[in-house]
Structure formats: structure tokens, C-alpha cells
Design an enzyme around this catalytic site. Structure first.
Site, short mmCIF file in Angstrom:
data_model
loop_
_atom_site.label_atom_id
_atom_site.label_comp_id
_atom_site.label_asym_id
_atom_site.label_seq_id
_atom_site.Cartn_x
_atom_site.Cartn_y
_atom_site.Cartn_z
N ASP A 31 0.84 -1.19 0.00
CA ASP A 31 0.00 0.00 0.00
C ASP A 31 0.89 1.25 0.00
O ASP A 31 1.85 1.32 -0.77
CB ASP A 31 -0.97 -0.04 1.19
CG ASP A 31 -2.10 0.97 1.07
OD1 ASP A 31 -3.04 0.70 0.32
OD2 ASP A 31 -2.03 2.03 1.72
N TYR A 47 -2.84 11.08 1.13
CA TYR A 47 -3.22 10.81 -0.26
C TYR A 47 -3.08 12.08 -1.11
O TYR A 47 -2.62 12.01 -2.26
CB TYR A 47 -4.67 10.32 -0.32
CG TYR A 47 -4.84 8.85 0.00
CD1 TYR A 47 -5.15 7.93 -1.00
CD2 TYR A 47 -4.72 8.38 1.29
CE1 TYR A 47 -5.33 6.59 -0.72
CE2 TYR A 47 -4.88 7.04 1.59
CZ TYR A 47 -5.19 6.15 0.58
OH TYR A 47 -5.34 4.82 0.87
N HIS A 69 -4.64 -7.72 0.06
CA HIS A 69 -3.94 -6.45 0.18
C HIS A 69 -3.18 -6.31 1.50
O HIS A 69 -2.14 -5.65 1.54
CB HIS A 69 -4.97 -5.32 0.05
CG HIS A 69 -4.37 -3.96 -0.09
ND1 HIS A 69 -3.64 -3.57 -1.19
CD2 HIS A 69 -4.39 -2.87 0.74
CE1 HIS A 69 -3.24 -2.32 -1.03
NE2 HIS A 69 -3.68 -1.87 0.12
#
Length: 384
Positions: free
Chosen positions: A177, A307, A361
Site C-alpha cells: 500500500d 493521499y 492487500h
């Protein structure tokens, strides 16, 4: 740089406030209570919140977490929380592992002993690592940045400084990630200090130079870009919101534990390799330990804002740019869209690319044994 021991200690006032909010929660209406089609399943969330309110014992989790050797370091004005577990073996290799969102350093709890003391679990003591697991700025026990401009690129610089202060001039990096992006920035900008980088995800922001020739794309690469576009259209609303208007969402998530749980658990349900029963792979107590860490940190805005910082500092490479640090990639079958090897080899020196039998993930959380063995395999020839 100052380094000091750390123990997690949530106040009684924080716990009391959380339980008041859980008792007073108000859930929205839904057209289909037992469905994930519109987002978080209302029935699942009610069960999770009921467990959080009536059976989840934070103090017990806190005691367990505090058995890990934790520290705080001051680096360039930023306080960083990290776990530092020394290896048991003839010459442990230093390794820094970085988590992502909506994870935390807790993802690595079961992975740690497998890497630091492999002989205890049937492995070879020669494969031991000294493992450092930092918390990203604003995540868990690392306070939020007090200024803009802290993207994965800058985090990589903080990690390089941290490892140097711990006495590790050369070290390995691992991550999934956001942690994969940090590890790639380490390889790109701090290559002389990096023995190798191992990833279990390739960030969607990574773009090699294509020199303007669409025809240069292979069929596999074109398929990857199509899958990525489809994922962004159907599943990527969260990332678009995080990377554009994180502050607005932060007001809701900072005020409602139910909202925070719903926002986070949707991603665990979507990204974990499970056959419909998420609890079988990630038990409620494990989920809630992670969610509670986000809640008690009080810095949800910083976790979302990373982000936006990464959108403004994308991992894009110029024509002819190469990164020679050895790179290994583990591809887990239920991972969100991953590029083919050729896409990454346009820039990186890929020495290992392996497909895993199961997992999604959150590889360290879901399949720590498989990931640990893969990390050992990649770094074994690099120890020389």
C-alpha cells in the site's frame, strides 16, 4: 536526534468518551441491510459495533501491544513512533517495514517474530532480520505533521535518517500500500543506503516514462491500465476524496466511531482474501484494535491528507531514469490491480517476481508465514 522508549497508554477519559459515543450512535436507513453493494453492510457493522461496545477489551489489547519494543524519535521536527525488534541470528540484516492505509504498525505484529527469530519457527537463523516498523506521520502513535508537504517522498527521507540514527548505514525496505510507495522512494532517492526493496503492492501512482508512444505498451500493460481505470471508477471514490478534499471527510470520521469503523472496514472486506467471512481471516478484535488506534490518535485528517500529498508528489519517472537497487515483488491473488512485471522493469531492477498462493492487500496481517518466507527468499542472496 533523540530516541526514547514508548508505551501506549490511552486515558480513562478517552475510553469513557468512546463508549458514550458508541451507546449514542445513530445508524442510517438502508435499502438492503445485509449487502455490501452500496458500501458497508449494515448488519455486519451493527455486529462489529456491538462487539466494540460490549466485548472488546482495549486494556487487554493495549497490554499485548506494549509487549512490542516501541520507541519515539525526533527527526527533522517530526516525532516518529516505531517498533524496533532485534534479530536472533549470526548477522541479522536491518529491515524497515512500512504499513499503509487503513492499516497500522499492528499489521506487522505476527510477521515480526517470523523475521527476527526464524529458527524458532523452523527456519534458518542466518535469515534473521533486525526489524524496524515505523508508524507513518499521523497514523497510530506518530503525531500528525504540523506543516504541509509531507508525502511518501519525504517519509522516505525520515526513514533513511531514522535507520542511520539506529546505526544501520545499509538496510532493506519492505512495504505494501502506501508503504510500497515509501519503499520505492527509498530505492529511488536513497539507493546507496538500500540493500534491496521488497514490495507486496505496486502503487497506482507509479508511472514509468512511456516517451509518448502508446504503441510501446504490451498487451499485459494495456490490460493493467484498463483494470486500474475500472477499479478507480467502481472502487476508487475513497481515494479521490482523500486526495482532493480530506478535511471534509475528517470532520465526520473524527466525531463518530461508527462512521470511522464503517469507512475502514469496507476496505478490509473488499481487499482481504476471504470467502465471504471476513472474521475468519481478520477477527473482530484485530479489526477493532486497528480502528481504535485510528480513533484514539485523534489525527484522522493527517491519514487522509497523505493521499493528497502523494497526488501532488507522484511517483513518476523521466525517460531513461533507472533505479538499480534490487527489487522483489510478491503478487498476492486478491490484491487490487497490479501491473505486469514489464511495467515495473521499465524503471526498476526487478530480481524477483513471485505469485503467492493466497492472500490479499493486507499480506502481513492475512498471511504472515507466506510473506515472511518470501521476504527471506528475496534478501538471502543480497546478504553477501
Amino acid at each position: 536526534m533523540s530516541i526514547r522508549p514508548f508505551q501506549l497508554a490511552v486515558s480513562t477519559e478517552q475510553l469513557d468518551d468512546l463508549h458514550r459515543r458508541l451507546r449514542a450512535l445513530r445508524l442510517p436507513d438502508t435499502l438492503a441491510a445485509d449487502s455490501w453493494d452500496d458500501g458497508t453492510d449494515a448488519v455486519f457493522l451493527q455486529r462489529l459495533l456491538e462487539h466494540w461496545s460490549n466485548r472488546f477489551d482495549w486494556r487487554s489489547q493495549e497490554r499485548r501491544i506494549n509487549r512490542m519494543p516501541q520507541f519515539l524519535a525526533e527527526i527533522d521536527g517530526q516525532t516518529i513512533h516505531f517498533v524496533h525488534q532485534r534479530g536472533v541470528g549470526p548477522k541479522p540484516l536491518p529491515l524497515i517495514i512500512t504499513h499503509g492505509w487503513p492499516g497500522s504498525f499492528l499489521e506487522m505484529e505476527r510477521l515480526l517474530p517470523l523475521l527476527t527469530d526464524p529458527a524458532k519457527y523452523g527456519g534458518d537463523a542466518a535469515d534473521a532480520f533486525d526489524v524496524v516498523v515505523p508508524s507513518l506521520p499521523g497514523y497510530g502513535c506518530s503525531p500528525a505533521p504540523t506543516r504541509a508537504g509531507i508525502s511518501s517522498k519525504q517519509v522516505a527521507g525520515l526513514w533513511a535518517s531514522l535507520m542511520g540514527e539506529l546505526g544501520y548505514d545499509r538496510f532493506g525496505a519492505q512495504g505494501g500500500d502506501i508503504g510500497a510507495g515509501v519503499s520505492m522512494w527509498l530505492a529511488r532517492n536513497h539507493g546507496p543506503h538500500l540493500i534491496g526493496a521488497h514490495l507486496n503492492y505496486i502503487p497506482g501512482s507509479f508511472r514509468p516514462s512511456l516517451e509518448g508512444e502508446q504503441s510501446a505498451l504490451s498487451e499485459d500493460e494495456q490490460g493493467f491500465l484498463a483494470r486500474s481505470a475500472q477499479f478507480a471508477a467502481i472502487e476508487g471514490a475513497y481515494a479521490t476524496l482523500h486526495s482532493t478534499k480530506p478535511q471534509t471527510l475528517a470532520f465526520a470520521l473524527a466525531d463518530s466511531p461508527a462512521g470511522l469503523a464503517a469507512w475502514i472496514v469496507e476496505k478490509f472486506h473488499a481487499w482481504v482474501d476471504h470467502s465471504g467471512d471476513l472474521e475468519h481471516v481478520v477477527p473482530f478484535d484485530t479489526l477493532l484494535s486497528d480502528i481504535a488506534l485510528y480513533w484514539f490518535s485523534g489525527s484522522i485528517q493527517a491519514t487522509l491528507r497523505l493521499y493528497k500529498e502523494n497526488r501532488q508528489n507522484p511517483l513518476i519517472f523521466e525517460a531513461g531514469e533507472r533505479v538499480e537497487t534490487p527489487l522483489g515483488v510478491a503478487v498476492f491473488p486478491k490484491e487490487i490491480p497490479m501491473p505486469p512485471r514489464s511495467w515495473v522493469e521499465r524503471v526498476f531492477n526487478v530480481q524477483r517476481w513471485e505469485h503467492m498462493p493466497r492472500g490479499g492487500h493486507f499480506a502481513a496481517l492475512e498471511q504472515p508465514d507466506i510473506l515472511a518466507e518470501e521476504i527471506r527468499e528475496f534478501f538471502r542472496p543480497l546478504r553477501r
